[in-house]
Design a protein around this motif. Structure first.
Motif, short mmCIF file in Angstrom:
data_model
loop_
_atom_site.label_atom_id
_atom_site.label_comp_id
_atom_site.label_asym_id
_atom_site.label_seq_id
_atom_site.Cartn_x
_atom_site.Cartn_y
_atom_site.Cartn_z
N MET A 105 -13.67 16.30 -14.21
CA MET A 105 -12.56 17.22 -14.41
C MET A 105 -13.06 18.56 -14.92
N LYS A 106 -14.12 19.04 -14.29
CA LYS A 106 -14.82 20.23 -14.78
C LYS A 106 -14.02 21.52 -14.60
N ASP A 107 -13.00 21.52 -13.75
CA ASP A 107 -12.25 22.76 -13.53
C ASP A 107 -11.08 22.94 -14.49
N VAL A 108 -10.96 22.02 -15.47
CA VAL A 108 -9.98 22.18 -16.55
C VAL A 108 -10.66 21.84 -17.87
N LYS A 109 -9.97 22.11 -18.98
CA LYS A 109 -10.43 21.63 -20.28
C LYS A 109 -9.71 20.31 -20.53
N PHE A 110 -10.46 19.23 -20.62
CA PHE A 110 -9.89 17.92 -20.87
C PHE A 110 -9.42 17.84 -22.32
N CYS A 111 -8.19 17.42 -22.51
CA CYS A 111 -7.64 17.30 -23.88
C CYS A 111 -7.77 15.86 -24.36
N PHE A 112 -7.04 14.94 -23.75
CA PHE A 112 -7.24 13.52 -24.03
C PHE A 112 -6.57 12.67 -22.97
N ALA A 113 -6.86 11.39 -22.98
CA ALA A 113 -6.30 10.44 -22.02
C ALA A 113 -5.55 9.34 -22.75
N HIS A 114 -4.55 8.81 -22.10
CA HIS A 114 -3.85 7.64 -22.63
C HIS A 114 -3.26 6.87 -21.45
N LEU A 115 -2.59 5.77 -21.73
CA LEU A 115 -2.10 4.93 -20.64
C LEU A 115 -0.85 4.16 -21.04
N HIS A 116 -0.19 3.61 -20.03
CA HIS A 116 0.83 2.60 -20.29
C HIS A 116 0.48 1.36 -19.48
N VAL A 117 1.09 0.25 -19.83
CA VAL A 117 0.87 -1.02 -19.14
C VAL A 117 2.20 -1.46 -18.54
N GLY A 118 2.17 -1.95 -17.30
CA GLY A 118 3.42 -2.33 -16.66
C GLY A 118 3.29 -3.53 -15.76
N THR A 119 4.35 -3.78 -15.00
CA THR A 119 4.41 -4.97 -14.15
C THR A 119 5.23 -4.68 -12.90
N MET A 120 5.59 -5.73 -12.17
CA MET A 120 6.39 -5.61 -10.96
C MET A 120 7.87 -5.79 -11.29
N HIS A 121 8.69 -4.91 -10.74
CA HIS A 121 10.14 -5.00 -10.85
C HIS A 121 10.69 -5.00 -9.43
N SER A 122 11.58 -5.93 -9.12
CA SER A 122 11.90 -6.17 -7.71
C SER A 122 13.34 -6.60 -7.48
N LYS A 123 13.72 -6.62 -6.20
CA LYS A 123 15.06 -7.06 -5.81
C LYS A 123 15.14 -8.58 -5.70
N LYS A 124 13.98 -9.22 -5.55
CA LYS A 124 13.89 -10.67 -5.51
C LYS A 124 12.79 -11.12 -6.47
N PRO A 125 12.86 -12.34 -7.00
CA PRO A 125 11.83 -12.79 -7.95
C PRO A 125 10.44 -12.82 -7.31
N ILE A 126 9.44 -12.34 -8.06
CA ILE A 126 8.05 -12.37 -7.60
C ILE A 126 7.22 -13.12 -8.65
N THR A 127 6.57 -14.20 -8.21
CA THR A 127 5.73 -14.98 -9.12
C THR A 127 4.30 -15.12 -8.62
N GLU A 128 4.09 -15.01 -7.29
CA GLU A 128 2.76 -15.24 -6.73
C GLU A 128 2.36 -14.10 -5.79
N PRO A 129 1.08 -13.80 -5.73
CA PRO A 129 0.63 -12.67 -4.89
C PRO A 129 0.94 -12.85 -3.41
N SER A 130 1.06 -14.08 -2.93
CA SER A 130 1.37 -14.30 -1.51
C SER A 130 2.73 -13.76 -1.12
N GLN A 131 3.63 -13.59 -2.09
CA GLN A 131 4.97 -13.08 -1.81
C GLN A 131 4.97 -11.58 -1.48
#
Length: 342
Positions: A138-164
């Motif tokens: 990120m050399k073309d800006v001055k980096f201030c700091f980084a942070h994050l959030h953690v999330g999941t899947m939200h859907s119209k039908k239930p999702i429990t397995e990756p095959s879905q």
């Protein structure tokens, strides 16, 4: 009496220095700091992160730095916020580098599935780890700091397995999450957070990756009713600054900014916002018509196994950028472990 003179002299020197520093800040020319982001002004991060940071900068600079907040994409689209800081459209921006998949491959390590589980210590770990890489990536800006959030899947039908996921239309949170969904056979819908509800309501998307409370604050709870109970992904964010704006500041003002662009603030913002986001799970669970979809340990293991190719893809991209991917990921894991962020 003489024995006390050196100590008294020290006190006088210290007092004089403090007085001089205060006088310098007080005499500094007042400057405006245009801070742009793409969230609604009522969003939890605006209240727990942007506004407290702005007030603290103004107080520390004794009013010589005035922070003007520009929310809700007022100065540009969500995906453009990094370039807006680079180009001086804003002085500081809140950027999601993952909205430009492949452009910041090292930074994307924090987005790897199931790597980080706790947003506060996870933000501190990500920020501490990335600082040495930011100077190049990120050399073309001055980096201030980084942070994050953690999330999941939200859907119209239930999702429990990756095959879905196969055949579904998924609004992904970032490029890494999009790669994961593609590997599972989904069609990716590339829209920013403010556009996500519209995509769901129009049938452009069937599900999305999102943090818990933002499902409510963006009105997405009107479009999806099922929420998978797993810590599937993280989205990384960077506060970045226009170099020219920073370079014109006085020495005292630069110190104020430097004191607000550090690991302490990364951890503070990550924890305040992340904990609030996580509280959205309980709110949704108590809301009529919404279901928290529980997963068994075996089902979570299936998701983790399915995510392994994404780690390989990330490593290949980082290696091509000239960085030792194995070393970089090892360093990040060490930071995560030391802060108990997983």
């Amino acid at each position: 009496m003489r024995a006390h003179l050196p100590f008294c002299a020290k006190l006088l020197v210290t007092a004089a220095a403090a007085s001089l520093a205060g006088a310098t800040l007080a005499q500094d020319k007042t400057v405006e700091l245009k801070f742009a982001h793409w969230l609604p002004p009522t969003h939890s991060l605006a209240k727990t992160g942007f506004e407290p940071w702005a007030r603290s900068v103004e107080a520390a600079s004794k009013g010589s730095i005035k922070v003007a907040l520009f929310p809700a994409q007022q100065l540009g689209k969500a995906a453009d916020h990094y370039d807006m800081a680079r180009d001086g459209i804003a002085d500081v921006t809140w950027a999601n580098p993952g909205y430009q998949a492949g452009r910041f491959p090292v930074f994307a390590a924090g987005e790897l599935p199931f790597l980080i589980g706790k947003p506060g210590p996870g933000s501190a770990a990500l920020d501490a780890w990335y600082r040495k890489y930011a100077a190049a990536e990120m050399k073309d800006v001055k980096f201030c700091f980084a942070h994050l959030h953690v999330g999941t899947m939200h859907s119209k039908k239930p999702i429990t397995e990756p095959s879905q996921i196969k055949g579904m239309k998924i609004r992904s949170s970032n490029g890494t999450n999009a790669a994961f969904m593609s590997a599972l056979g989904a069609t990716n819908v590339q829209v920013s957070a403010p556009e996500a509800r519209d995509a769901l309501e129009k049938g452009v998307a069937d599900a999305l990756a999102f943090p818990w409370d933002s499902v409510i604050s963006f009105g997405i709870d009107k479009a999806v009713k099922y929420h998978s109970d797993m810590r599937m992904y993280a989205s990384d964010f960077a506060w970045v600054m226009n170099k020219g704006w920073y370079d014109k500041l006085s020495a005292g003002q630069k110190k104020v900014i430097d004191d607000h662009c550090n690991n302490e603030w990364a951890a503070k913002v990550g924890a305040a916002w992340g904990d609030f986001e996580d509280s959205g799970k309980d709110k949704l669970e108590k809301t009529a018509g919404h279901t928290i979809v529980k997963l068994t340990p075996a089902q979570v293991d299936m998701w983790k196994k399915a995510a392994e190719p994404v780690y390989t893809q990330w490593a290949d991209a980082v290696t091509k950028s000239g960085v030792n991917s194995q070393q970089a990921l090892g360093e990040l894991r060490k930071e995560i472990d030391s802060r108990k962020a997983n």
